[in-house]
Design an enzyme around this catalytic site. Structure first.
Site, PDB file in Angstrom:
ATOM      1  N   GLY A 118       0.769  -1.245   0.000  1.00 16.52           N
ATOM      2  CA  GLY A 118       0.000   0.000   0.000  1.00 16.52           C
ATOM      3  C   GLY A 118       0.797   1.290   0.000  1.00 16.52           C
ATOM      4  O   GLY A 118       0.317   2.319  -0.464  1.00 16.52           O
ATOM      5  N   ASP A 126      -4.788   1.824  10.986  1.00 18.34           N
ATOM      6  CA  ASP A 126      -6.173   1.716  11.433  1.00 18.34           C
ATOM      7  C   ASP A 126      -6.154   1.293  12.907  1.00 18.34           C
ATOM      8  O   ASP A 126      -5.949   2.123  13.787  1.00 18.34           O
ATOM      9  CB  ASP A 126      -6.871   0.700  10.521  1.00 18.34           C
ATOM     10  N   LYS A 168      -5.975   6.698  11.016  1.00 20.07           N
ATOM     11  CA  LYS A 168      -7.347   6.554  11.552  1.00 20.07           C
ATOM     12  C   LYS A 168      -7.210   6.428  13.064  1.00 20.07           C
ATOM     13  O   LYS A 168      -7.446   5.363  13.643  1.00 20.07           O
ATOM     14  CB  LYS A 168      -7.995   5.279  10.989  1.00 20.07           C
TER      15      LYS A 168
HETATM   16  P1  IMP Z   1      -4.539  -2.158  11.032  1.00 24.01           P
HETATM   17  O1  IMP Z   1      -3.696  -3.341  11.348  1.00 24.01           O
HETATM   18  O2  IMP Z   1      -5.949  -2.293  11.568  1.00 24.01           O
HETATM   19  O3  IMP Z   1      -3.910  -0.845  11.440  1.00 24.01           O
HETATM   20  O4  IMP Z   1      -4.772  -2.168   9.478  1.00 24.01           O
HETATM   21  C1  IMP Z   1      -3.884  -1.613   8.619  1.00 24.01           C
HETATM   22  C2  IMP Z   1      -4.041  -2.139   7.211  1.00 24.01           C
HETATM   23  O5  IMP Z   1      -5.419  -2.376   6.863  1.00 24.01           O
HETATM   24  C3  IMP Z   1      -3.529  -1.095   6.262  1.00 24.01           C
HETATM   25  O6  IMP Z   1      -2.155  -1.245   6.015  1.00 24.01           O
HETATM   26  C4  IMP Z   1      -4.380  -1.331   5.035  1.00 24.01           C
HETATM   27  O7  IMP Z   1      -3.782  -2.307   4.211  1.00 24.01           O
HETATM   28  C5  IMP Z   1      -5.691  -1.875   5.575  1.00 24.01           C
HETATM   29  N1  IMP Z   1      -6.712  -0.810   5.688  1.00 24.01           N
HETATM   30  C6  IMP Z   1      -7.277  -0.323   6.809  1.00 24.01           C
HETATM   31  N2  IMP Z   1      -8.176   0.640   6.535  1.00 24.01           N
HETATM   32  C7  IMP Z   1      -8.169   0.774   5.188  1.00 24.01           C
HETATM   33  C8  IMP Z   1      -8.880   1.650   4.272  1.00 24.01           C
HETATM   34  O8  IMP Z   1      -9.710   2.503   4.633  1.00 24.01           O
HETATM   35  N3  IMP Z   1      -8.586   1.500   2.959  1.00 24.01           N
HETATM   36  C9  IMP Z   1      -7.681   0.597   2.489  1.00 24.01           C
HETATM   37  N4  IMP Z   1      -6.993  -0.225   3.301  1.00 24.01           N
HETATM   38  C10 IMP Z   1      -7.235  -0.139   4.636  1.00 24.01           C
HETATM   39 MG    MG Z   2      -1.218  -1.927   4.013  1.00 17.73          MG
END
Ligand code: IMP
Ligand code: MG
Length: 171
Positions: free
Chosen positions: A41, A99, A127
């Site tokens: 990403g 996130d 986020k």
């Molecule tokens: P976390 O482990 O919950 O912080 O998730 C992080 C990963 O989830 C990011 O690196 C993204 O690949 C994916 N992700 C979370 N929210 C989004 C979004 O709104 N759009 C696209 N990918 C997201």
């Molecule tokens: Mg990612």
């Protein structure tokens, strides 16, 4: 049909990337910096960001992906380890979106085993209201509370990464 609602324009991304790049340049002056992008990403953001960092630095990539659904399992696997020697060096991890923070916490833990001098985090999208971990994002370009966003590297089932700006995805 999925609907794409414009959220952050190319110009806004460009301006913010320049501002953050200048800040990183000031903060790491005289330090041995390695910018480490998290695949996949971050690849577009990383490419733009490093061109705004005007001190000497090296670039590496790590790959991490969720087993199934990151939000339900919290399990990740490493698909690519860093190539460079990171011991004693300053690592700046570049992520597309933080996130819950679970993915990045695991990556930071793995990086710490390589004995770097420091680890900081730069995220295109923070986020932060959804954070479920102690993770601190040092450089955040944009904040979002909710919703699912795509474009500029961010995907939904591997699609939309190529969009030049950032959109809210309504399915
Ligand atoms: P976390 O482990 O919950 O912080 O998730 C992080 C990963 O989830 C990011 O690196 C993204 O690949 C994916 N992700 C979370 N929210 C989004 C979004 O709104 N759009 C696209 N990918 C997201
Ligand atoms: Mg990612």
């Amino acid at each position: 049909m999925a609907e794409l609602i414009p959220l952050i324009s190319q110009q806004e991304i460009k301006d913010k990337t320049r501002e953050i790049g200048e800040k990183i340049t000031r903060d790491y002056k005289g330090l041995d910096l390695v910018v480490v992008g998290v695949l996949k990403g971050s690849f577009i953001f990383l490419a733009d960001l490093v061109r705004q960092i005007t001190i000497d630095h090296e670039i590496d990539l790590v790959g991490a992906s969720s087993y199934q659904d990151t939000s339900s399992t919290g399990q990740i696997i490493f698909t690519k380890q860093p190539d460079l020697e990171l011991r004693g060096r300053h690592i700046l991890l570049v992520e597309d979106i933080v996130d819950t923070g679970r993915t990045l916490v695991k990556i930071v833990e793995a990086m710490q085993l390589l004995s770097p001098r420091s680890i900081k985090i730069c995220a295109l999208i923070d986020k932060h209201e959804r954070r479920e971990t102690q993770l601190n994002v040092d450089y955040s370009c944009f904040y979002r509370e909710k919703g699912f966003i795509v474009g500029y590297g961010l995907d939904y089932n591997e699609k939309y990464r190529n969009l030049p700006a950032i959109f809210d995805l309504k399915i």
